[in-house]
Design a protein around this motif. Structure first.
Motif, PDB file in Angstrom:
ATOM      1  N   LEU A  10      33.645  18.913  -7.676  1.00  0.00           N
ATOM      2  CA  LEU A  10      32.255  18.300  -7.567  1.00  0.00           C
ATOM      3  C   LEU A  10      31.793  17.874  -9.140  1.00  0.00           C
ATOM      4  CD1 LEU A  10      30.502  20.592  -5.036  1.00  0.00           C
ATOM      5  CD2 LEU A  10      31.496  18.394  -4.447  1.00  0.00           C
ATOM      6  N   PHE A  11      31.082  16.955  -9.271  1.00  0.00           N
ATOM      7  CA  PHE A  11      30.506  16.432 -10.513  1.00  0.00           C
ATOM      8  C   PHE A  11      29.027  16.556 -10.539  1.00  0.00           C
ATOM      9  CE2 PHE A  11      30.590  12.541  -8.667  1.00  0.00           C
ATOM     10  CZ  PHE A  11      29.483  11.873  -9.234  1.00  0.00           C
ATOM     11  N   THR A  12      28.193  16.879 -11.446  1.00  0.00           N
ATOM     12  CA  THR A  12      26.855  17.351 -11.605  1.00  0.00           C
ATOM     13  C   THR A  12      26.042  16.158 -11.848  1.00  0.00           C
ATOM     14  OG1 THR A  12      27.265  19.655 -12.133  1.00  0.00           O
ATOM     15  CG2 THR A  12      24.992  18.911 -12.591  1.00  0.00           C
ATOM     16  N   ILE A  13      24.837  15.775 -11.171  1.00  0.00           N
ATOM     17  CA  ILE A  13      24.283  14.709 -11.385  1.00  0.00           C
ATOM     18  C   ILE A  13      22.540  15.167 -11.570  1.00  0.00           C
ATOM     19  CG2 ILE A  13      25.637  13.022 -10.048  1.00  0.00           C
ATOM     20  CD1 ILE A  13      23.703  13.208  -7.868  1.00  0.00           C
ATOM     21  N   GLY A  14      21.866  14.317 -12.102  1.00  0.00           N
ATOM     22  CA  GLY A  14      20.409  14.858 -12.329  1.00  0.00           C
ATOM     23  C   GLY A  14      19.686  14.403 -10.961  1.00  0.00           C
ATOM     24  N   TRP A  15      18.318  14.548 -10.968  1.00  0.00           N
ATOM     25  CA  TRP A  15      17.369  14.126  -9.952  1.00  0.00           C
ATOM     26  C   TRP A  15      17.072  12.837  -9.896  1.00  0.00           C
ATOM     27  CZ3 TRP A  15      12.873  12.071 -10.093  1.00  0.00           C
ATOM     28  CH2 TRP A  15      12.107  11.983 -11.563  1.00  0.00           C
ATOM     29  N   ARG A  16      17.388  12.156 -10.870  1.00  0.00           N
ATOM     30  CA  ARG A  16      17.495  10.408 -11.223  1.00  0.00           C
ATOM     31  C   ARG A  16      18.531  10.199 -12.068  1.00  0.00           C
ATOM     32  NH1 ARG A  16      12.191   9.910 -15.012  1.00  0.00           N
ATOM     33  NH2 ARG A  16      12.728  11.263 -16.542  1.00  0.00           N
ATOM     34  N   GLU A  17      19.131   9.001 -11.760  1.00  0.00           N
ATOM     35  CA  GLU A  17      20.401   8.643 -12.350  1.00  0.00           C
ATOM     36  C   GLU A  17      20.457   6.998 -12.128  1.00  0.00           C
ATOM     37  OE1 GLU A  17      22.745   9.956 -13.941  1.00  0.00           O
ATOM     38  OE2 GLU A  17      22.615  12.131 -13.277  1.00  0.00           O
ATOM     39  N   TRP A  18      21.204   6.370 -13.143  1.00  0.00           N
ATOM     40  CA  TRP A  18      21.399   5.021 -13.061  1.00  0.00           C
ATOM     41  C   TRP A  18      22.939   5.033 -12.177  1.00  0.00           C
ATOM     42  CZ3 TRP A  18      18.593   0.945 -14.213  1.00  0.00           C
ATOM     43  CH2 TRP A  18      17.432   1.072 -15.212  1.00  0.00           C
ATOM     44  N   VAL A  19      22.894   3.913 -11.331  1.00  0.00           N
ATOM     45  CA  VAL A  19      23.863   3.592 -10.350  1.00  0.00           C
ATOM     46  C   VAL A  19      24.153   2.414 -10.442  1.00  0.00           C
ATOM     47  CG1 VAL A  19      23.214   5.699  -8.736  1.00  0.00           C
ATOM     48  CG2 VAL A  19      22.575   3.270  -8.146  1.00  0.00           C
ATOM     49  N   GLU A  20      25.237   2.023 -10.061  1.00  0.00           N
ATOM     50  CA  GLU A  20      25.705   0.569 -10.085  1.00  0.00           C
ATOM     51  C   GLU A  20      26.258   0.251  -8.445  1.00  0.00           C
ATOM     52  OE1 GLU A  20      29.409  -2.034 -11.891  1.00  0.00           O
ATOM     53  OE2 GLU A  20      28.136  -0.616 -13.233  1.00  0.00           O
ATOM     54  N   LEU A  21      25.696  -1.018  -8.034  1.00  0.00           N
ATOM     55  CA  LEU A  21      26.545  -1.479  -6.789  1.00  0.00           C
ATOM     56  C   LEU A  21      27.415  -2.561  -7.248  1.00  0.00           C
ATOM     57  CD1 LEU A  21      23.154  -1.477  -5.147  1.00  0.00           C
ATOM     58  CD2 LEU A  21      25.026   0.041  -4.843  1.00  0.00           C
ATOM     59  N   PRO A  22      28.884  -2.294  -7.379  1.00  0.00           N
ATOM     60  CA  PRO A  22      29.904  -3.324  -7.708  1.00  0.00           C
ATOM     61  C   PRO A  22      30.002  -4.543  -6.949  1.00  0.00           C
ATOM     62  CG  PRO A  22      30.642  -0.982  -7.595  1.00  0.00           C
ATOM     63  CD  PRO A  22      29.136  -0.876  -7.204  1.00  0.00           C
ATOM     64  N   ASP A  23      29.811  -4.108  -5.405  1.00  0.00           N
ATOM     65  CA  ASP A  23      29.749  -5.361  -4.479  1.00  0.00           C
ATOM     66  C   ASP A  23      28.593  -6.476  -4.510  1.00  0.00           C
ATOM     67  OD1 ASP A  23      32.233  -4.069  -3.387  1.00  0.00           O
ATOM     68  OD2 ASP A  23      31.029  -3.121  -1.925  1.00  0.00           O
ATOM     69  N   PHE A  24      27.538  -6.027  -5.385  1.00  0.00           N
ATOM     70  CA  PHE A  24      26.465  -6.842  -5.432  1.00  0.00           C
ATOM     71  C   PHE A  24      26.380  -7.387  -7.058  1.00  0.00           C
ATOM     72  CE2 PHE A  24      25.422  -4.566  -1.494  1.00  0.00           C
ATOM     73  CZ  PHE A  24      25.933  -5.570  -0.721  1.00  0.00           C
ATOM     74  N   ASP A  25      27.419  -8.146  -7.713  1.00  0.00           N
ATOM     75  CA  ASP A  25      27.202  -8.484  -9.025  1.00  0.00           C
ATOM     76  C   ASP A  25      27.185  -7.286  -9.898  1.00  0.00           C
ATOM     77  OD1 ASP A  25      27.348 -10.775 -10.395  1.00  0.00           O
ATOM     78  OD2 ASP A  25      25.314 -10.906 -10.781  1.00  0.00           O
ATOM     79  N   GLY A  26      27.541  -6.170  -9.617  1.00  0.00           N
ATOM     80  CA  GLY A  26      27.707  -4.963 -10.575  1.00  0.00           C
ATOM     81  C   GLY A  26      26.155  -4.810 -10.619  1.00  0.00           C
ATOM     82  N   THR A  27      25.143  -4.950  -9.821  1.00  0.00           N
ATOM     83  CA  THR A  27      23.753  -4.506 -10.104  1.00  0.00           C
ATOM     84  C   THR A  27      23.695  -3.026 -10.552  1.00  0.00           C
ATOM     85  OG1 THR A  27      23.180  -6.351  -8.604  1.00  0.00           O
ATOM     86  CG2 THR A  27      21.362  -4.745  -9.150  1.00  0.00           C
ATOM     87  N   ARG A  28      22.831  -2.866 -11.599  1.00  0.00           N
ATOM     88  CA  ARG A  28      22.361  -1.466 -11.997  1.00  0.00           C
ATOM     89  C   ARG A  28      20.799  -1.265 -11.376  1.00  0.00           C
ATOM     90  NH1 ARG A  28      24.072   1.674 -15.990  1.00  0.00           N
ATOM     91  NH2 ARG A  28      22.068   1.693 -17.249  1.00  0.00           N
ATOM     92  N   ILE A  29      20.925   0.030 -10.861  1.00  0.00           N
ATOM     93  CA  ILE A  29      19.442   0.309 -10.387  1.00  0.00           C
ATOM     94  C   ILE A  29      19.118   1.942 -10.736  1.00  0.00           C
ATOM     95  CG2 ILE A  29      17.907   0.772  -8.442  1.00  0.00           C
ATOM     96  CD1 ILE A  29      19.457  -1.523  -7.149  1.00  0.00           C
ATOM     97  N   LYS A  30      18.183   2.150 -11.041  1.00  0.00           N
ATOM     98  CA  LYS A  30      17.588   3.270 -11.164  1.00  0.00           C
ATOM     99  C   LYS A  30      17.277   4.173 -10.056  1.00  0.00           C
ATOM    100  CE  LYS A  30      13.842   4.098 -13.313  1.00  0.00           C
ATOM    101  NZ  LYS A  30      12.548   4.416 -14.368  1.00  0.00           N
ATOM    102  N   ALA A  31      17.958   5.307  -9.785  1.00  0.00           N
ATOM    103  CA  ALA A  31      18.107   5.711  -8.090  1.00  0.00           C
ATOM    104  C   ALA A  31      17.382   7.351  -8.257  1.00  0.00           C
ATOM    105  CB  ALA A  31      19.313   5.769  -7.627  1.00  0.00           C
ATOM    106  N   LYS A  32      16.618   7.374  -7.441  1.00  0.00           N
ATOM    107  CA  LYS A  32      16.096   9.013  -7.222  1.00  0.00           C
ATOM    108  C   LYS A  32      17.093   9.627  -6.244  1.00  0.00           C
ATOM    109  CE  LYS A  32      12.377  11.410  -5.523  1.00  0.00           C
ATOM    110  NZ  LYS A  32      11.046  11.705  -5.008  1.00  0.00           N
ATOM    111  N   ILE A  33      17.502  10.736  -6.536  1.00  0.00           N
ATOM    112  CA  ILE A  33      18.265  11.824  -5.724  1.00  0.00           C
ATOM    113  C   ILE A  33      17.419  12.417  -4.908  1.00  0.00           C
ATOM    114  CG2 ILE A  33      20.199  13.238  -5.779  1.00  0.00           C
ATOM    115  CD1 ILE A  33      20.646  10.558  -7.325  1.00  0.00           C
ATOM    116  N   ASP A  34      17.820  12.345  -3.548  1.00  0.00           N
ATOM    117  CA  ASP A  34      16.689  12.618  -2.504  1.00  0.00           C
ATOM    118  C   ASP A  34      17.424  13.559  -1.403  1.00  0.00           C
ATOM    119  OD1 ASP A  34      14.901  13.576  -0.760  1.00  0.00           O
ATOM    120  OD2 ASP A  34      13.792  11.631  -0.708  1.00  0.00           O
TER     121      ASP A  34
END
Length: 148
Positions: A10-34
């Motif tokens: 497993l790898f450790t992530i924070g309560w919010r992270e920048w993620v990428e959606l490679p299938d949608f033009d590599g769009t980067r979105i700030k995501a809340k981990i819920d």
């Protein structure tokens, strides 16, 4: 696989992270981990179903930048499912579910993602526990452990 070996993979992530959606033009979105949410959701506009080769598809726009509706990413995806989702305020809505790839840090894997208007929410994307199960540990005191 032993419990200690599973934990090491497993790898450790924070309560919010920048993620990428490679299938949608590599769009980067700030995501809340819920972890209270089972399903992941992304802020989508102009959601329109259509048929392609006998299958149901959906066309939509992503507005990945918070407080900015001028940056738009046109997208299309095959509909995996339609689900009734109960939002944090208790309202139940029917949403399209698509499957797409998520990139978090240097790892990429497929996730199920619902399309939803999240105008009033603080984050344009919510990563639910199903997308994270078996892959991550969450440090609730940290942010952006996978980079920014």
């Amino acid at each position: 696989m032993s419990e200690s070996r599973k934990r090491r993979s497993l790898f450790t992530i924070g309560w919010r992270e920048w993620v990428e959606l490679p299938d949608f033009d590599g769009t980067r979105i700030k995501a809340k981990i819920d972890t209270g949410a089972r399903t992941s959701a992304v802020h989508a506009w102009k959601i329109e179903a259509f048929e392609r080769d006998g299958e149901k598809w959906v066309r939509f726009e992503l507005h990945p930048k918070q407080k900015n509706n001028t940056h738009r990413v046109p997208c299309e995806a095959r509909v995996l499912d339609e689900r009734l989702i109960r939002s944090s305020n208790g309202q139940i809505t029917r949403r399209y579910v698509i499957r797409t790839r998520l990139k978090l840090g240097n790892r990429t894997w497929p996730i199920d993602l619902t399309l939803s208007r999240r105008d009033e929410m603080g984050f344009r994307m919510l990563l639910g526990r199903t997308a994270l199960r078996g892959r991550t540990l969450i440090d609730a005191a940290a942010s952006y452990l996978c980079g920014d």
